[in-house]
Design a protein around this motif. Structure first.
Motif, PDB file in Angstrom:
ATOM      1  N   ALA A 471       0.745  -1.186   0.171  1.00 54.02           N
ATOM      2  CA  ALA A 471      -0.132   0.052  -0.086  1.00 54.02           C
ATOM      3  C   ALA A 471       0.645   1.198   0.071  1.00 54.02           C
ATOM      4  O   ALA A 471       0.521   2.186  -0.622  1.00 54.02           O
ATOM      5  CB  ALA A 471      -0.860   0.051   1.258  1.00 54.02           C
ATOM      6  N   GLN A 472       1.864   1.170   0.759  1.00 56.05           N
ATOM      7  CA  GLN A 472       2.630   2.267   0.909  1.00 56.05           C
ATOM      8  C   GLN A 472       3.388   2.535  -0.625  1.00 56.05           C
ATOM      9  O   GLN A 472       3.512   3.639  -1.029  1.00 56.05           O
ATOM     10  CB  GLN A 472       3.770   2.075   1.731  1.00 56.05           C
ATOM     11  N   LEU A 473       3.991   1.427  -1.079  1.00 54.19           N
ATOM     12  CA  LEU A 473       4.521   1.692  -2.361  1.00 54.19           C
ATOM     13  C   LEU A 473       3.618   2.203  -3.569  1.00 54.19           C
ATOM     14  O   LEU A 473       4.156   2.995  -4.362  1.00 54.19           O
ATOM     15  CB  LEU A 473       5.276   0.471  -2.701  1.00 54.19           C
ATOM     16  N   MET A 474       2.421   1.739  -3.491  1.00 49.51           N
ATOM     17  CA  MET A 474       1.629   1.972  -4.428  1.00 49.51           C
ATOM     18  C   MET A 474       0.527   3.291  -4.142  1.00 49.51           C
ATOM     19  O   MET A 474      -0.164   3.908  -5.071  1.00 49.51           O
ATOM     20  CB  MET A 474       0.416   1.002  -4.646  1.00 49.51           C
ATOM     21  N   GLY A 475       0.901   3.981  -2.952  1.00 53.41           N
ATOM     22  CA  GLY A 475       0.098   5.173  -2.641  1.00 53.41           C
ATOM     23  C   GLY A 475      -1.435   4.931  -2.237  1.00 53.41           C
ATOM     24  O   GLY A 475      -2.328   5.777  -2.420  1.00 53.41           O
ATOM     25  N   GLU A 476      -1.778   3.594  -1.815  1.00 55.16           N
ATOM     26  CA  GLU A 476      -3.204   3.167  -1.483  1.00 55.16           C
ATOM     27  C   GLU A 476      -3.154   3.157   0.072  1.00 55.16           C
ATOM     28  O   GLU A 476      -2.383   3.174   0.911  1.00 55.16           O
ATOM     29  CB  GLU A 476      -3.454   1.837  -2.065  1.00 55.16           C
ATOM     30  N   ASP A 477      -4.569   3.358   0.301  1.00 55.72           N
ATOM     31  CA  ASP A 477      -5.017   3.309   1.786  1.00 55.72           C
ATOM     32  C   ASP A 477      -4.718   1.850   2.258  1.00 55.72           C
ATOM     33  O   ASP A 477      -5.541   0.999   1.857  1.00 55.72           O
ATOM     34  CB  ASP A 477      -6.560   3.652   1.962  1.00 55.72           C
ATOM     35  N   PRO A 478      -3.774   1.668   3.292  1.00 52.50           N
ATOM     36  CA  PRO A 478      -3.649   0.182   3.743  1.00 52.50           C
ATOM     37  C   PRO A 478      -4.779  -0.414   4.398  1.00 52.50           C
ATOM     38  O   PRO A 478      -4.939  -1.704   4.231  1.00 52.50           O
ATOM     39  CB  PRO A 478      -2.480   0.465   4.733  1.00 52.50           C
ATOM     40  N   VAL A 479      -5.660   0.348   4.924  1.00 53.89           N
ATOM     41  CA  VAL A 479      -7.120  -0.185   5.479  1.00 53.89           C
ATOM     42  C   VAL A 479      -7.775  -0.776   4.476  1.00 53.89           C
ATOM     43  O   VAL A 479      -8.173  -1.893   4.286  1.00 53.89           O
ATOM     44  CB  VAL A 479      -7.671   0.669   6.298  1.00 53.89           C
ATOM     45  N   VAL A 480      -8.116  -0.079   3.124  1.00 49.96           N
ATOM     46  CA  VAL A 480      -8.688  -0.727   2.010  1.00 49.96           C
ATOM     47  C   VAL A 480      -8.034  -1.787   1.301  1.00 49.96           C
ATOM     48  O   VAL A 480      -8.878  -2.862   0.951  1.00 49.96           O
ATOM     49  CB  VAL A 480      -8.882   0.513   1.109  1.00 49.96           C
ATOM     50  N   LEU A 481      -6.658  -1.876   1.512  1.00 52.33           N
ATOM     51  CA  LEU A 481      -6.158  -2.836   0.762  1.00 52.33           C
ATOM     52  C   LEU A 481      -6.470  -4.084   1.811  1.00 52.33           C
ATOM     53  O   LEU A 481      -6.590  -5.409   1.143  1.00 52.33           O
ATOM     54  CB  LEU A 481      -4.613  -2.476   0.507  1.00 52.33           C
ATOM     55  N   ARG A 482      -6.303  -3.918   3.017  1.00 49.90           N
ATOM     56  CA  ARG A 482      -6.585  -4.979   4.105  1.00 49.90           C
ATOM     57  C   ARG A 482      -7.819  -5.591   3.631  1.00 49.90           C
ATOM     58  O   ARG A 482      -8.170  -6.860   3.857  1.00 49.90           O
ATOM     59  CB  ARG A 482      -6.222  -4.715   5.348  1.00 49.90           C
ATOM     60  N   ASP A 483      -8.844  -4.821   3.426  1.00 52.69           N
ATOM     61  CA  ASP A 483     -10.149  -5.296   3.264  1.00 52.69           C
ATOM     62  C   ASP A 483     -10.710  -5.825   2.135  1.00 52.69           C
ATOM     63  O   ASP A 483     -11.232  -7.014   2.045  1.00 52.69           O
ATOM     64  CB  ASP A 483     -11.273  -4.035   3.344  1.00 52.69           C
ATOM     65  N   ARG A 484      -9.810  -5.759   0.903  1.00 55.15           N
ATOM     66  CA  ARG A 484     -10.191  -6.220  -0.450  1.00 55.15           C
ATOM     67  C   ARG A 484      -9.467  -7.225  -0.666  1.00 55.15           C
ATOM     68  O   ARG A 484      -9.637  -7.976  -1.543  1.00 55.15           O
ATOM     69  CB  ARG A 484     -10.155  -5.344  -1.462  1.00 55.15           C
TER      70      ARG A 484
END
Length: 508
Positions: A471-484
């Motif tokens: 998530a940090q590398l891709m600039g995404e929200d880590p919470v959203v990534l953990r959810d999906r």
């Protein structure tokens, strides 16, 4: 082989060890055949083509004599038979007969290599050692087949952990029972055809295998309420308009025999026990085939059902009409039989027939796992360890919610490779494929996150921490990534691309 040969007395197994010694001395074994015949002629035998093997055995060596006599069903001169066999005993015990100046075999004997390199011999009716069922056409309803593709497929699928008890239901010439003797303390073999039990006894004796308990009867009737740790069956699964041939036609309507066999197996399995079947099932108009076979699974059992092939009703009818030799009848007779098959399919609404594997495992889990899928692609046999690993992964996954899954660590399974697919010169691939080179040899499409996640799974970091880094590398929200992402991780584990670190794992 003429039909009358089915009434001929079969050999007695009492002195089979002497015959076995002669076979081994002559190198009449699976490896010896390959060396003597060469790869081309050896492969042709599996296609029921004997001419290349006949050409390769024109010599007068002992191995040539045994191949022609027991595998190719050719008469051999009496003197040559005497050089290759303990002839007086073989004649007295009924393995061969004298025909003037020649000697002929009473049964076919096919050298077969066991899983640990054992020299085994499968005994069957004349005409049935080469090519399996294709050698049996026109030879009577009581014919007993030798080694065919179906029997070796089932042997390769079977989980081979040590067990106390095993049942080979519909044993035929005894190949499944023979395998089971290597890892089961007690083996029972049944068959509706009493001659099949005699052939099984010959196969075991000639292979120097332990004796098994032989019982005559249909389905589970011979074993009453006994239970087993392992059940294997290559049943007469052909969906035909009659019951002409015992070795292939179940005598029930449609796919009822396979359905009955699978449903009744659940209560015959001990906890943790496996049941393996080959089966055909109907594809009926207006019904999903997956739901049809899913309904066969008995309560209290996990199941893995794999459809390997589908044939439309004309292809299917033609296959089994040729198997029975009906294509050699008059055009009118052949057409009448063909019509009978198509009439039966039309009456039941059947548009195609599926073939595949069904594996059950008795489980105490509250919610059994039932996986039904289609996989027509090449696989790597033997698959027994792959089958065991599939159920081990189901055990793992049903005890893990998403939070527990993200807290666990994973490793990429051995021999998984990544392929990138896209237009030449494109900066980024259109999609990424993960591919297994072992077991089921699966391939699955993954997104950038899935590919990156799998690539760094070495067991050192939890799944959640890996996703946070991605998530940090891709600039995404880590919470959203953990959810999906857990759904994708769960699929990669289920299909064997990822293995839980610290848990039992095995090939996919």
């Amino acid at each position: 082989m003429s039909t009358t040969s089915l009434t001929t007395s079969l050999p007695v197994p009492d002195r089979a060890s002497r015959l076995r010694t002669a076979f081994l001395a002559a190198d009449f074994t699976a490896d010896g055949l390959l060396d003597r015949l060469g790869a081309t002629a050896y492969a042709a035998l599996a296609r029921s083509e004997t001419v290349p093997a006949l050409r390769a055995t024109r010599g007068d060596g002992v191995l040539d004599t045994l191949v022609r006599l027991f595998l190719l069903q050719r008469p051999v001169p009496y003197e040559r038979a005497g050089e290759a066999l303990p002839l007086d005993e073989a004649l007295a015990d009924g393995w061969v007969i004298r025909d003037g100046d020649d000697v002929r075999a009473v049964v076919d004997v096919r050298p077969y290599a066991g899983p640990e390199g054992q020299d085994w011999f499968i005994v069957s009716d004349l005409g049935c050692a080469v090519g399996g069922a294709s050698g049996a056409g026109g030879k009577g309803e009581g014919v007993v087949l030798g080694v065919g593709g179906a029997s070796t497929t089932l042997a390769g699928l079977t989980v081979r952990t040590p067990v106390a008890s095993a049942l080979d239901l519909g044993t035929g010439s005894g190949i499944q029972a023979l395998h089971a003797t290597q890892h089961a303390t007690r083996v029972t073999a049944t068959d509706l055809n009493p001659r099949a039990l005699e052939f099984t006894r010959l196969t075991l004796a000639l292979s120097a295998a332990p004796e098994v308990d032989l019982k005559a009867g249909s389905l589970f009737e011979p074993v009453a309420a006994e239970t087993y740790d392992l059940i294997v069956s290559n049943p007469p699964f052909v969906i035909s308009p009659g019951a002409r041939l015992t070795y292939r036609d179940g005598g029930m309507g449609g796919d009822d025999l396979c359905r009955t066999l699978v449903r009744q197996a659940g209560e015959r399995l001990n906890d943790g026990g496996y049941a393996h079947f080959l089966a055909n099932w109907q594809h009926v108009q207006g019904e999903e085939w997956q739901e049809r076979v899913r309904s066969w699974v008995p309560a209290g059992c996990d199941a893995w059902i794999v459809q390997r092939e589908v044939q439309d009703v004309t292809q299917y009818a033609e296959l089994w009409l040729r198997d029975a030799g009906d294509h050699r009848e008059t055009p009118e007779e052949y057409a009448a039989r063909y019509e009978a098959w198509l009439d039966a399919f039309e009456a039941s609404g059947t548009r195609a027939v599926g073939f595949g594997w069904i594996t059950l495992r008795r489980t105490a889990a509250g919610e059994p796992s039932v996986v039904v899928e289609e996989w027509p692609h090449p696989v790597e046999q033997p698959l027994g360890e792959t089958v065991r690993a599939h159920f081990a992964r189901q055990d793992y996954l049903r005890t893990r919610d998403d939070a527990a899954l993200l807290a666990d660590r994973f490793v990429l399974a051995p021999e998984v490779v990544q392929e990138q697919v896209g237009l030449p010169g494109a900066e980024d691939p259109e999609h990424v494929i993960l591919r297994q080179n072992r077991g089921m040899r699966r391939a699955t499409k993954v997104d950038t996150v899935g590919a990156g996640f799998a690539g760094v799974c070495d067991g050192s970091l939890s799944a959640g921490r890996i996703l946070d880094a991605i998530a940090q590398l891709m600039g995404e929200d880590p919470v959203v990534l953990r959810d999906r992402t857990p759904k994708a991780i769960r699929l990669l584990v289920e299909e064997g691309f990822l293995e839980p670190a610290g848990h039992e794992s095995a090939p996919a």
